[in-house]
Design an enzyme around this catalytic site. Structure first.
Site, PDB file in Angstrom:
ATOM      1  N   LYS A  72       0.971  -1.073  -0.052  1.00 35.49           N
ATOM      2  CA  LYS A  72       0.128  -0.004  -0.107  1.00 35.49           C
ATOM      3  C   LYS A  72       0.823   1.326  -0.046  1.00 35.49           C
ATOM      4  O   LYS A  72       1.665   1.260   0.695  1.00 35.49           O
ATOM      5  CB  LYS A  72      -0.791   0.087   1.277  1.00 35.49           C
ATOM      6  CG  LYS A  72      -1.943  -1.297   1.153  1.00 35.49           C
ATOM      7  CD  LYS A  72      -2.537  -1.400   2.508  1.00 35.49           C
ATOM      8  CE  LYS A  72      -1.640  -1.711   3.667  1.00 35.49           C
ATOM      9  NZ  LYS A  72      -2.317  -2.182   4.959  1.00 35.49           N
TER      10      LYS A  72
ATOM     11  N   THR B 187      -7.720   8.539   9.002  1.00 35.16           N
ATOM     12  CA  THR B 187      -7.495   7.660   8.076  1.00 35.16           C
ATOM     13  C   THR B 187      -7.068   6.432   9.092  1.00 35.16           C
ATOM     14  O   THR B 187      -6.787   5.306   8.588  1.00 35.16           O
ATOM     15  CB  THR B 187      -6.277   7.612   7.413  1.00 35.16           C
ATOM     16  OG1 THR B 187      -4.998   8.076   8.269  1.00 35.16           O
ATOM     17  CG2 THR B 187      -6.307   8.897   6.275  1.00 35.16           C
TER      18      THR B 187
ATOM     19  N   GLY C  34      -7.680   3.091  10.632  1.00 31.59           N
ATOM     20  CA  GLY C  34      -8.306   1.927  10.410  1.00 31.59           C
ATOM     21  C   GLY C  34      -8.211   1.496   8.939  1.00 31.59           C
ATOM     22  O   GLY C  34      -8.851   0.543   8.114  1.00 31.59           O
ATOM     23  N   THR C  35      -7.606   2.348   8.015  1.00 36.73           N
ATOM     24  CA  THR C  35      -7.405   2.312   6.487  1.00 36.73           C
ATOM     25  C   THR C  35      -7.035   0.885   6.193  1.00 36.73           C
ATOM     26  O   THR C  35      -7.726   0.102   5.387  1.00 36.73           O
ATOM     27  CB  THR C  35      -6.718   3.328   5.911  1.00 36.73           C
ATOM     28  OG1 THR C  35      -6.993   4.704   6.115  1.00 36.73           O
ATOM     29  CG2 THR C  35      -6.625   3.202   4.285  1.00 36.73           C
ATOM     30  N   GLY C  36      -6.009   0.327   6.826  1.00 33.26           N
ATOM     31  CA  GLY C  36      -5.247  -0.914   6.327  1.00 33.26           C
ATOM     32  C   GLY C  36      -5.907  -1.734   6.709  1.00 33.26           C
ATOM     33  O   GLY C  36      -6.297  -2.900   5.997  1.00 33.26           O
ATOM     34  N   CYS C  37      -6.563  -1.981   8.091  1.00 34.65           N
ATOM     35  CA  CYS C  37      -7.852  -2.854   8.281  1.00 34.65           C
ATOM     36  C   CYS C  37      -8.821  -3.249   7.326  1.00 34.65           C
ATOM     37  O   CYS C  37      -9.098  -4.075   6.891  1.00 34.65           O
ATOM     38  CB  CYS C  37      -8.257  -2.646   9.893  1.00 34.65           C
ATOM     39  SG  CYS C  37      -6.906  -2.503  10.934  1.00 34.65           S
TER      40      CYS C  37
END
Length: 268
Positions: A176, A208, A210-213
């Site tokens: 990412k 942002t 929690g974006t990756g989760c």
């Protein structure tokens, strides 16, 4: 007609923006029934992580067996695993239940900077868990930590690190690019067949959390619904891009607020 089911193995975020809570919101927003296995509890809000309590390993195992022995699981997302002993329990569960699709988000550090994976667990994640994943979704710092290298600063370095991560045994890697700069946020899907760039306009927001989760959960949701890997990743990228773009409408907390998981239902 039965509803597709996805399971998340991850930690709890008491403020609701990341971890198990973000995963279940994402599943729900995308029409997938979500079940969960908790690995850790965090005392957390938009400003930081105040404490972490590890779920006993035997109870992580009990949760895995309870869910997989009863539900028809279409895909599994693995997030915060916290410690090496928990990784061993998860790997044993994967060997017992053999889920068709496994998405591994190697969560190491929270948005606030708090460490969420113990130092001695990095090697266990690298050696034991990564080979069991169909897809691994590190951000740039996580990819660097897994490879013990500096954070990539160019496209060629990102692709090279993705290829090195493939050598750990996972089938595909999505690196990412949110930590890069520029008008676009570019993610790189690296497989043994080549590299696919997925670009989207970069939103200007601090919200942002929690974006990756949420991205990894959106991919798992797509796989649970029967999408192929590339399709699932493309749809998840579109979903999280819109969730970030709508994040400021929520106005949650005083720090890094959450993305808007239910932006598609917000008609206000």
């Amino acid at each position: 007609m039965t509803v597709p089911i996805a399971v998340t193995i991850a930690g709890s975020d008491s403020s609701g923006g990341a971890g198990i809570q973000a995963d279940l919101k994402t599943f729900a927003a995308l029409g997938v029934y979500g079940a969960s296995v908790l690995t850790a509890l965090t005392a957390q809000n938009t400003q930081g992580v105040m404490g972490i309590h590890h779920v006993p390993v035997h109870f992580v195992t009990a949760q895995i067996d309870a869910v997989f022995s009863d539900l028809d699981v279409g895909a599994l997302k693995i997030g915060m695993v916290a410690q090496a002993a928990t990784i061993d329990a998860i790997v044993a569960g994967l060997l017992r239940w053999k889920p068709a699709h496994v998405v591994l988000d190697p969560v190491m550090v929270a948005t606030s900077g708090a460490r969420l994976l113990e130092f001695d667990a990095v090697e266990a994640l690298r050696r034991k868990l990564a080979p069991r994943a169909q897809l691994m979704t590190p951000n740039l710092p996580e990819a660097a930590m897994l490879l013990d290298e500096p954070v990539a600063e160019s496209e060629s370095d990102i692709v090279r690190q993705g290829q090195r991560l493939l050598e750990l045994g996972c089938a595909a890697v999505l690196i990412k690019g949110g930590h890069m700069h520029g008008p676009e946020s570019i993610d790189y899907l690296v497989t043994r067949q080549g590299t696919l760039q997925l670009a989207a306009p970069r939103a200007t927001t601090k919200n942002t959390h929690g974006t990756g989760c949420s991205l990894s959960s959106a991919i798992a949701a797509g796989l649970a619904k029967g999408d192929g890997m590339e399709t699932a990743v493309r749809k998840a990228k579109d979903y999280i891009t819109a969730a970030i773009a709508a994040a400021d409408r929520l106005n949650v907390g005083r720090g890094h607020g959450p993305v808007h998981h239910f932006h598609g239902f917000d008609r206000g």
